[in-house]
Design an enzyme around this catalytic site. Structure first.
Site, PDB file in Angstrom:
ATOM      1  N   ASP A 189       0.873  -1.177   0.000  1.00 39.00           N
ATOM      2  CA  ASP A 189       0.000   0.000   0.000  1.00 39.00           C
ATOM      3  C   ASP A 189       0.913   1.231   0.000  1.00 39.00           C
ATOM      4  OD1 ASP A 189      -1.761   2.086   0.578  1.00 39.00           O
ATOM      5  OD2 ASP A 189      -2.166   1.404   2.619  1.00 39.00           O
ATOM      6  N   GLU A 223      -0.728  10.798   1.009  1.00 36.24           N
ATOM      7  CA  GLU A 223      -2.011  10.133   1.190  1.00 36.24           C
ATOM      8  C   GLU A 223      -2.153   9.540   2.583  1.00 36.24           C
ATOM      9  OE1 GLU A 223      -4.973   6.809   1.048  1.00 36.24           O
ATOM     10  OE2 GLU A 223      -2.863   6.789   1.600  1.00 36.24           O
ATOM     11  N   ASP A 244      -5.647   1.797  -5.386  1.00 40.72           N
ATOM     12  CA  ASP A 244      -5.156   1.554  -4.021  1.00 40.72           C
ATOM     13  C   ASP A 244      -5.512   0.124  -3.622  1.00 40.72           C
ATOM     14  OD1 ASP A 244      -4.052   2.077  -1.446  1.00 40.72           O
ATOM     15  OD2 ASP A 244      -4.716   4.156  -1.574  1.00 40.72           O
TER      16      ASP A 244
END
Length: 379
Positions: A189, A223, A244
């Site tokens: 991620d 983010e 994502d």
């Protein structure tokens, strides 16, 4: 359109290189340079914001209503909160992640003078000393400390070595690429999402596909702390798809295979028309997929909307197990997602009227409301 051919050796190769580069939020310059070099190699022009978010451009037949794809370069990490009298470092997390996954992690500390290696440990780390207390210590960042791989037994030693409050700490990814397609690592991620974007862009360049409208490839750098795509968009962008992870935990519908199309996250529902267009592309081109709703999840789309951008947003995901921990994904999911992204780039605009930022009703779309539009009950 034809189903695109994704170069999986390229995708997994660039993912491995991205994982090697430390990039906790706030310490992302090195990975920005790497991605800029890769865009140059692919022949894709790009620009940077002041802080280093990247906007690359694939030119289409028309300028508007243009679209964007976004993934983020920053990862979880930590910072030094305090220099401790015992010669170790107190930490605070960068981004939201559990101290449970920090325990035992190897890491790099970046000081003003250079970098050091170290290990994050619970305060009671030795069973030979604390016996069963090592199993009853609460999970909390205040119960951790960073042991530096240097001769450091007191606070003065830390000062002499050049450590300071606020120094960045990057957690080792520890990647493993298994022959059966499983990939285990921290920071998938969203480095896996970045790799998907590069692979989809390469497929477009290799096939010399013609795009109907301009497509902007956005790589954000904050983010994990919530600001993400708040400052890198052209004002004329009409729709944006975030790439994502989709969490495969109990109570979720995401899987480690195929594409997960998110219908909503903690910021609310995604755009109906853009989301359903992506679902149709999956169905029309035989891409394995599923839908999901995320209750405790926020992505670049939310940051873009909250910054005042009037755009349609959607979220497409690779399935991930143990998100924000020691994560696992499958290469087949990355391939499916790259195929969907490349198809989306080549597809017609979702709503033609979106060329106008503010105007009359015109061809404003409809959502289905008439029961007659639904299929008959098979019962």
């Amino acid at each position: 359109m034809e189903r695109p051919v994704i170069d999986m050796d390229y995708l997994t190769g660039i993912l491995g290189r991205l994982l090697e580069i430390p990039s906790p939020t706030g310490y992302t310059d090195q990975i920005v340079h790497f991605c800029g070099d890769e865009f140059r190699r692919l022949g894709i022009p790009f620009e940077l914001t002041r802080r280093g978010a990247i906007r690359a451009d694939l030119v289409g037949r028309l300028k508007s209503p243009d679209r964007a794809l976004v993934a983020h370069l920053d990862t979880l990490g930590a910072q030094v909160k305090m220099l401790k009298p015992n010669g170790r470092l107190e930490l605070v997390p960068v981004g939201t992640w559990s101290a449970r996954f920090a325990e035992g992690a190897r890491c790099t500390i970046f000081t003003d003078r250079g970098s050091y290696r170290g290990t994050i440990l619970p305060l009671k780390a030795s069973g030979h000393t604390f016996n069963t207390e090592i199993d009853t210590q609460p999970v909390a960042w205040t119960n951790l400390e960073l042991r530096v791989d240097a001769r450091s037994e007191a606070l003065d030693d830390l000062v002499a070595l050049g450590f300071n409050i606020g120094d960045f700490v990057a957690i080792d990814p520890q990647p493993e690429f298994n022959p059966n397609g499983f990939i285990n690592s921290r920071h998938l991620d969203d480095k896996a999402g970045v790799a998907v974007m590069f692979a989809a862009a390469k497929a477009i360049r290799d096939s010399k596909a013609s795009l109907p409208v301009d497509c902007h490839l956005l790589l954000t750098i904050s983010e994990e702390v919530g600001s993400g795509a708040s400052s890198v968009l052209h004002r004329d962008v009409a729709e944006m798809v975030t790439i994502d992870n989709g969490t495969t935990a109990a109570g979720q519908n995401s899987r480690e295979y195929g594409v997960t199309v998110a219908m909503a996250d903690s910021s609310g529902p995604f755009d109906y028309h853009l989301t359903h267009k992506l679902l149709r592309l999956c169905s029309d081109y035989g891409i394995e997929h599923q839908r999901d709703v995320f209750r405790y999840y926020r992505c670049d789309s939310a940051a873009a909307i909250e910054a005042g951008n009037d755009i349609r947003t959607a979220l497409v995901c690779f399935g991930i197990d143990s998100s924000h921990g020691y994560e696992r994904i499958h290469a087949s999911s990355l391939c499916s997602l790259a195929e969907l992204v490349a198809l989306y780039m080549q597809s017609d605009v979702t709503v033609e009227r979106d060329r106008v930022r503010m105007g009359p009703m015109g061809e404003f779309p409809w959502q289905p409301t008439d029961p007659a539009e639904c299929p008959e009950d098979p019962a």
